[in-house]
Design an enzyme around this catalytic site. Structure first.
Site, PDB file in Angstrom:
ATOM      1  N   TYR A 124       3.524 -45.479 107.301  1.00 22.75           N
ATOM      2  CA  TYR A 124       3.001 -44.262 106.702  1.00 22.75           C
ATOM      3  C   TYR A 124       2.446 -42.941 107.484  1.00 22.75           C
ATOM      4  CZ  TYR A 124       3.641 -46.720 102.275  1.00 22.75           C
ATOM      5  OH  TYR A 124       4.528 -47.352 101.099  1.00 22.75           O
ATOM      6  N   VAL A 161       6.787 -38.948  96.731  1.00 21.28           N
ATOM      7  CA  VAL A 161       5.401 -38.911  97.246  1.00 21.28           C
ATOM      8  C   VAL A 161       5.174 -37.724  98.200  1.00 21.28           C
ATOM      9  CG1 VAL A 161       5.018 -41.573  97.192  1.00 21.28           C
ATOM     10  CG2 VAL A 161       6.012 -40.545  99.186  1.00 21.28           C
ATOM     11  N   HIS A 177       4.129 -42.250  91.649  1.00 27.96           N
ATOM     12  CA  HIS A 177       4.142 -43.042  92.763  1.00 27.96           C
ATOM     13  C   HIS A 177       3.270 -42.756  93.818  1.00 27.96           C
ATOM     14  CE1 HIS A 177       8.461 -44.742  91.392  1.00 27.96           C
ATOM     15  NE2 HIS A 177       7.658 -45.168  90.731  1.00 27.96           N
ATOM     16  N   CYS A 185      -9.744 -45.390  98.805  1.00 24.09           N
ATOM     17  CA  CYS A 185     -10.468 -46.514  99.446  1.00 24.09           C
ATOM     18  C   CYS A 185      -9.839 -47.743  98.579  1.00 24.09           C
ATOM     19  CB  CYS A 185     -12.152 -46.575  99.100  1.00 24.09           C
ATOM     20  SG  CYS A 185     -12.905 -48.228  99.458  1.00 24.09           S
ATOM     21  N   CYS A 188     -13.871 -49.570  96.613  1.00 24.83           N
ATOM     22  CA  CYS A 188     -14.484 -48.755  95.707  1.00 24.83           C
ATOM     23  C   CYS A 188     -13.319 -47.809  94.678  1.00 24.83           C
ATOM     24  CB  CYS A 188     -15.676 -48.101  96.193  1.00 24.83           C
ATOM     25  SG  CYS A 188     -15.243 -46.361  97.092  1.00 24.83           S
ATOM     26  N   CYS A 208     -14.072 -46.558 104.609  1.00 24.15           N
ATOM     27  CA  CYS A 208     -14.811 -45.703 103.429  1.00 24.15           C
ATOM     28  C   CYS A 208     -16.522 -45.983 103.921  1.00 24.15           C
ATOM     29  CB  CYS A 208     -14.509 -46.289 102.035  1.00 24.15           C
ATOM     30  SG  CYS A 208     -15.401 -45.552 100.560  1.00 24.15           S
ATOM     31  N   THR A 246      17.814 -39.038  90.905  1.00 28.26           N
ATOM     32  CA  THR A 246      17.170 -40.550  90.577  1.00 28.26           C
ATOM     33  C   THR A 246      18.198 -41.501  90.407  1.00 28.26           C
ATOM     34  OG1 THR A 246      15.510 -41.615  89.613  1.00 28.26           O
ATOM     35  CG2 THR A 246      16.504 -39.796  88.405  1.00 28.26           C
ATOM     36  N   SER A 247      17.982 -42.573  90.990  1.00 30.11           N
ATOM     37  CA  SER A 247      19.056 -43.671  91.159  1.00 30.11           C
ATOM     38  C   SER A 247      19.301 -44.182  89.666  1.00 30.11           C
ATOM     39  CB  SER A 247      19.070 -44.590  91.915  1.00 30.11           C
ATOM     40  OG  SER A 247      17.731 -45.341  91.783  1.00 30.11           O
TER      41      SER A 247
HETATM   42 ZN   LIG Z   1     -15.094 -47.168  99.060  1.00 32.66          ZN
END
Ligand SMILES: [Zn+2]
Length: 299
Positions: A124, A161, A177, A185, A188, A208, A246-247
């Protein structure tokens, strides 16, 4: 193809097909099929019909303003990887390219996160760098202008995204998405927060305050897409549905057009015929960055 009309003409700028399927037939499967298969389709394909129109146009002339939006219309727009690809963000589904060294299940699933969060953040982090260098194209700008004109009568739902819609000026894009430049986090219920950092190994996984690990705010394989209540509410109100790049194979988005089919005009815009082409009123095949700026009539 009893009763059908076929007129084809290649243009020099782009070979553009305006495929009218309002009476429905899957054109790709029709042309690929043997005659016996065609007979089978004619009997069993729910898309099959007695009339199909195919026309190719010079879009600069004949496609201008062909999507008419009235003052009563509510417009649902679904965008996919194709519109971002035109801005230089490679798609997962494209052959080879940037992601060839990664397997989805190793970088984009809850199990992958539990097994090797550093590898996930490596992936990412690369995606954040690629997306940060990309700029919106005329397709994104057209949709942002449409939002300014239609305001709450337009619902922009994206499977992407990246933040190209926002960069183009869209203020209310719904990212089903997730968003590449947000994190959250994994323990939480703290809200997702803006995060443009990259966490390449051997960097520690960010934490976090609760002790949980900070993960990308991305809907991974096996997770439920976000904002589905809002999305299906908007689909239930839509009178115009437009899918862009879009596919037509990734659920649940691939089924959105089926939800509106009985009461909305539906259009597809993108370079390749989607897998669910027969579900649309019309498909405009070409780059969305070239087509979208001219498709809409005055609102
Ligand atoms: Zn957290």
């Amino acid at each position: 193809m009893t009763g059908g009309t076929v007129t084809l003409k290649d243009t020099s700028a782009a070979r553009l097909l305006c495929v009218e399927t309002q009476l429905g037939i899957c054109l790709r499967s029709w042309f690929a099929a043997t005659s016996s298969e065609k007979q089978y389709h004619a009997r069993n394909d729910p898309c099959a019909s007695s009339q199909t129109l195919i026309r190719a146009h010079s879009w600069r002339v004949t496609l201008r303003g062909v999507i008419e939006i009235s003052r009563q219309d509510r417009v649902f727009i679904l965008t996919g990887a194709g519109i971002s690809a035109e801005s230089g963000i490679p798609t997962f589904r494209g052959a080879g390219g940037l992601w060839r060294n990664y397997r989805f299940e190793e970088v984009a699933s809850p199990r992958a996160w539990q097994r090797d969060p550093r590898l996930v953040w490596e992936f990412y982090s690369i995606r954040r760098r690629v997306a940060a260098a990309a700029k919106p194209n005329p397709g994104h700008f057209t949709l942002a202008q449409l939002e300014r004109t239609l305001q709450d009568r337009l619902f922009l739902c994206t499977q992407n995204v990246d933040s190209l819609h926002e960069q183009a000026g869209s203020r209310r894009a719904v990212h089903m998405h997730g968003e590449l430049f947000k994190s959250r986090c994994d323990r939480c219920d703290r809200n997702p927060f803006d995060d443009t950092e990259t966490y390449d190994p051997p960097a520690d996984i960010p934490r976090c305050a609760c002790g949980g690990q900070i993960r990308p705010h991305i809907c991974w394989f096996g997770e439920v897409p976000y904002h589905l209540d809002r999305i299906f509410q908007a689909l239930s109100e839509a009178t115009v549905f437009i899918a862009v790049g879009t596919s037509g194979v990734v659920e649940p988005a691939a089924s959105f057009v089926a939800h509106v089919r009985d009461r909305a005009q539906s259009f597809y815009v993108g370079p390749e015929e989607p897998a669910n082409a027969c579900a649309f009123t019309k498909c405009f095949l070409g780059k969305s960055g070239e087509l979208l700026p001219s498709l809409f009539g005055p609102q």
